[in-house]
Design a protein around this motif. Structure first.
Motif, PDB file in Angstrom:
ATOM      1  N   ALA A  21       0.904  -1.001  -0.209  1.00 48.40           N
ATOM      2  CA  ALA A  21      -0.226  -0.006  -0.335  1.00 48.40           C
ATOM      3  C   ALA A  21       0.843   1.072  -0.283  1.00 48.40           C
ATOM      4  CB  ALA A  21      -1.001   0.140   1.231  1.00 48.40           C
ATOM      5  N   LEU A  22       1.647   1.273   0.497  1.00 44.23           N
ATOM      6  CA  LEU A  22       2.710   2.504   0.748  1.00 44.23           C
ATOM      7  C   LEU A  22       3.684   2.671  -0.195  1.00 44.23           C
ATOM      8  CD1 LEU A  22       3.944   2.120   4.465  1.00 44.23           C
ATOM      9  CD2 LEU A  22       2.256   4.612   4.080  1.00 44.23           C
ATOM     10  N   SER A  23       4.397   0.933  -1.463  1.00 48.95           N
ATOM     11  CA  SER A  23       4.964   1.467  -2.341  1.00 48.95           C
ATOM     12  C   SER A  23       3.584   2.391  -3.935  1.00 48.95           C
ATOM     13  CB  SER A  23       5.431   0.189  -2.882  1.00 48.95           C
ATOM     14  OG  SER A  23       5.860  -0.404  -1.770  1.00 48.95           O
ATOM     15  N   ARG A  24       2.525   2.070  -2.934  1.00 50.09           N
ATOM     16  CA  ARG A  24       1.659   3.023  -4.315  1.00 50.09           C
ATOM     17  C   ARG A  24       1.713   4.294  -4.193  1.00 50.09           C
ATOM     18  NH1 ARG A  24      -3.956   0.319  -3.735  1.00 50.09           N
ATOM     19  NH2 ARG A  24      -4.414   0.925  -6.012  1.00 50.09           N
ATOM     20  N   LEU A  25       1.743   5.049  -3.115  1.00 51.31           N
ATOM     21  CA  LEU A  25       2.204   6.558  -2.986  1.00 51.31           C
ATOM     22  C   LEU A  25       3.039   6.574  -2.358  1.00 51.31           C
ATOM     23  CD1 LEU A  25      -0.769   5.471  -1.140  1.00 51.31           C
ATOM     24  CD2 LEU A  25      -0.944   7.764  -0.269  1.00 51.31           C
ATOM     25  N   GLY A  26       4.757   6.516  -2.749  1.00 49.32           N
ATOM     26  CA  GLY A  26       6.053   6.629  -1.800  1.00 49.32           C
ATOM     27  C   GLY A  26       7.320   5.589  -2.815  1.00 49.32           C
ATOM     28  N   GLN A  27       7.805   5.535  -1.312  1.00 44.79           N
ATOM     29  CA  GLN A  27       8.973   4.054  -1.947  1.00 44.79           C
ATOM     30  C   GLN A  27      10.118   3.926  -1.081  1.00 44.79           C
ATOM     31  OE1 GLN A  27      11.789   6.050  -5.662  1.00 44.79           O
ATOM     32  NE2 GLN A  27      12.203   3.342  -6.290  1.00 44.79           N
ATOM     33  N   PHE A  28       9.943   2.788  -1.250  1.00 45.56           N
ATOM     34  CA  PHE A  28      10.710   2.020   0.142  1.00 45.56           C
ATOM     35  C   PHE A  28      12.680   2.290  -0.287  1.00 45.56           C
ATOM     36  CE2 PHE A  28       7.094   0.552   1.925  1.00 45.56           C
ATOM     37  CZ  PHE A  28       7.194   1.272   3.247  1.00 45.56           C
ATOM     38  N   SER A  29      13.337   2.533   0.744  1.00 43.58           N
ATOM     39  CA  SER A  29      14.759   1.731   0.084  1.00 43.58           C
ATOM     40  C   SER A  29      15.062   0.812   1.989  1.00 43.58           C
ATOM     41  CB  SER A  29      15.480   3.021  -0.572  1.00 43.58           C
ATOM     42  OG  SER A  29      15.225   4.305   1.111  1.00 43.58           O
ATOM     43  N   GLY A  30      16.059   0.188   1.362  1.00 48.76           N
ATOM     44  CA  GLY A  30      16.696  -0.442   2.108  1.00 48.76           C
ATOM     45  C   GLY A  30      15.948  -1.568   2.817  1.00 48.76           C
ATOM     46  N   ALA A  76      10.381   7.548   1.506  1.00 48.48           N
ATOM     47  CA  ALA A  76      10.096   8.606   1.029  1.00 48.48           C
ATOM     48  C   ALA A  76       8.885   8.495   0.494  1.00 48.48           C
ATOM     49  CB  ALA A  76      11.142   9.267  -0.068  1.00 48.48           C
ATOM     50  N   SER A  77       8.195   9.739   0.032  1.00 50.70           N
ATOM     51  CA  SER A  77       6.597   9.838  -0.332  1.00 50.70           C
ATOM     52  C   SER A  77       6.506  11.559  -0.539  1.00 50.70           C
ATOM     53  CB  SER A  77       5.560   8.764   0.062  1.00 50.70           C
ATOM     54  OG  SER A  77       4.408   9.529  -0.106  1.00 50.70           O
ATOM     55  N   SER A  79      -7.812   8.258   2.711  1.00 56.16           N
ATOM     56  CA  SER A  79      -8.835   9.169   3.025  1.00 56.16           C
ATOM     57  C   SER A  79      -8.304  10.152   4.072  1.00 56.16           C
ATOM     58  CB  SER A  79      -9.554   8.485   4.884  1.00 56.16           C
ATOM     59  OG  SER A  79     -10.569   8.056   3.913  1.00 56.16           O
ATOM     60  N   ALA A  80      -6.563   9.869   4.825  1.00 58.45           N
ATOM     61  CA  ALA A  80      -5.784  10.822   5.144  1.00 58.45           C
ATOM     62  C   ALA A  80      -5.639  11.988   4.536  1.00 58.45           C
ATOM     63  CB  ALA A  80      -4.401  10.082   6.089  1.00 58.45           C
ATOM     64  N   THR A  81      -4.783  11.444   2.770  1.00 55.89           N
ATOM     65  CA  THR A  81      -3.859  12.549   2.078  1.00 55.89           C
ATOM     66  C   THR A  81      -4.841  13.084   1.181  1.00 55.89           C
ATOM     67  OG1 THR A  81      -4.659  10.657   0.340  1.00 55.89           O
ATOM     68  CG2 THR A  81      -2.494  10.677   2.042  1.00 55.89           C
ATOM     69  N   GLY A  82      -6.337  13.316   1.270  1.00 57.39           N
ATOM     70  CA  GLY A  82      -7.238  13.979   0.832  1.00 57.39           C
ATOM     71  C   GLY A  82      -7.557  13.578  -0.593  1.00 57.39           C
ATOM     72  N   GLY A  83      -7.265  12.322  -0.823  1.00 55.35           N
ATOM     73  CA  GLY A  83      -7.656  12.306  -2.037  1.00 55.35           C
ATOM     74  C   GLY A  83      -6.064  12.010  -3.218  1.00 55.35           C
ATOM     75  N   ASN A  84      -5.074  12.286  -2.264  1.00 56.76           N
ATOM     76  CA  ASN A  84      -4.098  12.342  -3.200  1.00 56.76           C
ATOM     77  C   ASN A  84      -2.746  11.145  -2.716  1.00 56.76           C
ATOM     78  OD1 ASN A  84      -3.994  14.385  -4.387  1.00 56.76           O
ATOM     79  ND2 ASN A  84      -3.690  15.707  -2.389  1.00 56.76           N
ATOM     80  N   PRO A  85      -2.804  10.540  -3.838  1.00 58.68           N
ATOM     81  CA  PRO A  85      -2.640  11.021  -5.288  1.00 58.68           C
ATOM     82  C   PRO A  85      -3.557  10.279  -5.811  1.00 58.68           C
ATOM     83  CG  PRO A  85      -1.609   8.848  -5.445  1.00 58.68           C
ATOM     84  CD  PRO A  85      -1.152   9.133  -4.201  1.00 58.68           C
TER      85      PRO A  85
END
Lengths: 309, 139
Positions: free
Chosen positions: A134-143, A169-170, A278-284
């Motif tokens: 889920a988080l990878s849909r809104l940002g990027q993991f490294s490490g 990072a997102s 819901s937390a990001t106000g519908g973004n992205p």
């Protein structure tokens, strides 16, 4: 008068009785032989099981070290069509509403997602999968590191990632994590790994308690706070689907929307994504505007905040 | 002591352990599980694992039913081969449970092991009883 000696009477066992005795003896011998053979077969079979277990490495295919690039790509780039085909999949339910007046924000003033777990914990191992997806849909993991749950707990060696040393990072979210203990035994417990921050402890006190969780599950991990709007306690799906798999096989199965693993992990990831939106106000909008996410957001919006009454 | 008496005695023992484990399961912490819980021997880990039930039915309850049925067969004097067939189903389940403990759960439960030993003993007694019945029939 002469007396003749008494006739010697030879007592002979009747032939039938002797035969029966022989048959009985033979039957007893046969019985003993059969029971001995059966007992020996059982002992050998059990010894084989124990032997194979002892010769099988405890952690045959789960390991440590960085997540391979292709594995991370498989997790981070699931096609939208696959998410859409699955919807809520076989997720146990939706994140629990909190709906605090203000969205909790991190140091960069973005909505803050907080994860509290431990490396030994099999349900944490299971929950990291949909969380990373889920988080990878809104940002990027490294490490991200490969890891597994403890070998002496339920669902032993459940393959997973560890958030220790990973960064996220997102432009939409911030992610705060703590792994309280490792998956290595230290006496009767697991060795301590990371110490929760004051904010993470506060979140546990605020939301990992009734009425958000059952009284006997207060303080349980994994605990995920989705910017004070929703929370998750425990795994979002039946982690039994991960049994016998490796990090690679789980990641690869995400491409198949019919696989039980994908239905569990991606279904749960969709419910988490809906809560994140819901937390990001519908973004992205390219993620939050997908029909399945909108439908789940509507379900989340209509779910009541748990009441202590 | 005759084979039947040994069988009855062992079936009662297995039934008692299974009933105890069933009560522990449904009591949800109200009845203590008297067993080690740490390391390789860990009854709590085994009895709370996914393998401790078939759907919603705890394995301990299935065990109690199995022992109850076996005791009934013994007390009714059911012929050895029928008893042997019932014992064989129990033995097959024991092998699955041992596999689950070793490979899926990674821990052993002493109560469960005691039950497994009782089932194996009953299986061997059933073999003995069965061959006795056959011998008597021949005689």
């Amino acid at each position: 008068m002469t007396t003749s000696p008494a006739p010697v009477v030879k007592t002979r066992e009747p032939r039938g009785a002797r035969q029966r005795a022989q048959q009985r003896e033979s039957a007893v011998r046969h019985q003993r032989r059969t029971v001995t053979l059966a007992a020996a077969a059982i002992v050998v079979a059990l010894a084989l099981l124990v032997g194979v277990r002892l010769l099988t490495p405890t952690q045959p295919s789960v390991g440590a070290g960085p997540v391979p690039a292709d594995t991370q790509a498989a997790v981070a780039s699931v096609p939208s069509s696959t998410f859409e085909a699955i919807g809520a999949g076989s997720a146990n339910g939706l994140p629990t509403p909190i709906r605090a007046a203000a969205v909790r924000r991190g140091p960069a003033d973005l909505p803050l997602v907080t994860y509290v777990g431990a490396e030994y914990c099999p349900f944490c191992a299971g929950e990291r999968w949909p969380l990373v997806v889920a988080l990878s849909r809104l940002g990027q993991f490294s490490g991200l590191q490969m890891s597994h749950s403890a070998s002496d707990d339920v669902y032993p060696n459940t393959p997973t990632f560890s958030f220790v040393g990973a960064t996220y990072a997102s432009p939409y979210l911030e992610f705060s994590t703590v792994e309280l203990q490792s998956n290595k035994r230290s006496g009767n417990a697991y060795s301590p790994l990371q110490t929760p921050t004051a904010e993470q402890q506060q979140l546990l006190r605020l939301y990992d308690v009734p009425p958000y969780v059952a009284a006997n599950s207060a303080g349980a991990i994994p605990f995920v706070d989705l910017a004070d709007q929703y929370m998750i306690s425990g795994a979002s799906y039946d982690i039994g689907v991960l049994r016998g798999q490796t990090v690679d096989s789980i990641a690869n199965s995400l491409a198949d929307p019919t696989s039980p693993t994908a239905r569990a992990i991606l279904g749960s990831a969709n419910t988490i994504t809906a809560a994140l939106c819901s937390a990001t106000g519908g973004n992205p909008s390219e993620v939050c505007g997908q029909p399945s996410i909108k439908a789940l957001q509507a379900q989340l919006a209509s779910a009541p905040v748990p009441s202590s009454r | 002591m005759t084979l039947n008496r040994w069988s009855a005695l062992l079936a009662v023992l297995g039934l008692a352990i299974s009933v105890y484990l069933t009560v522990v399961h449904y009591a949800q912490g109200q009845v203590p599980l008297a067993c080690a819980s740490g390391g390789v021997v860990n009854c709590e880990l085994v009895t709370s694992s996914a393998e401790s039930g078939v759907g919603p039915v705890p394995v301990a309850l299935l065990g109690a039913i199995w022992f109850g049925m076996y005791l009934g067969l013994v007390l009714r004097g059911t012929a050895g081969p029928y008893r042997l067939a019932w014992a064989a189903t129990g033995l097959a389940f024991v092998f699955y449970l041992v596999y689950a403990e070793l490979f899926l759960i990674g821990a052993l439960c002493l109560w469960c092991t005691a039950v497994h030993v009782v089932v194996i003993a009953l299986f061997l007694l059933a073999i003995a009883q069965s061959s006795t019945d056959v011998a008597e029939a021949v005689a």
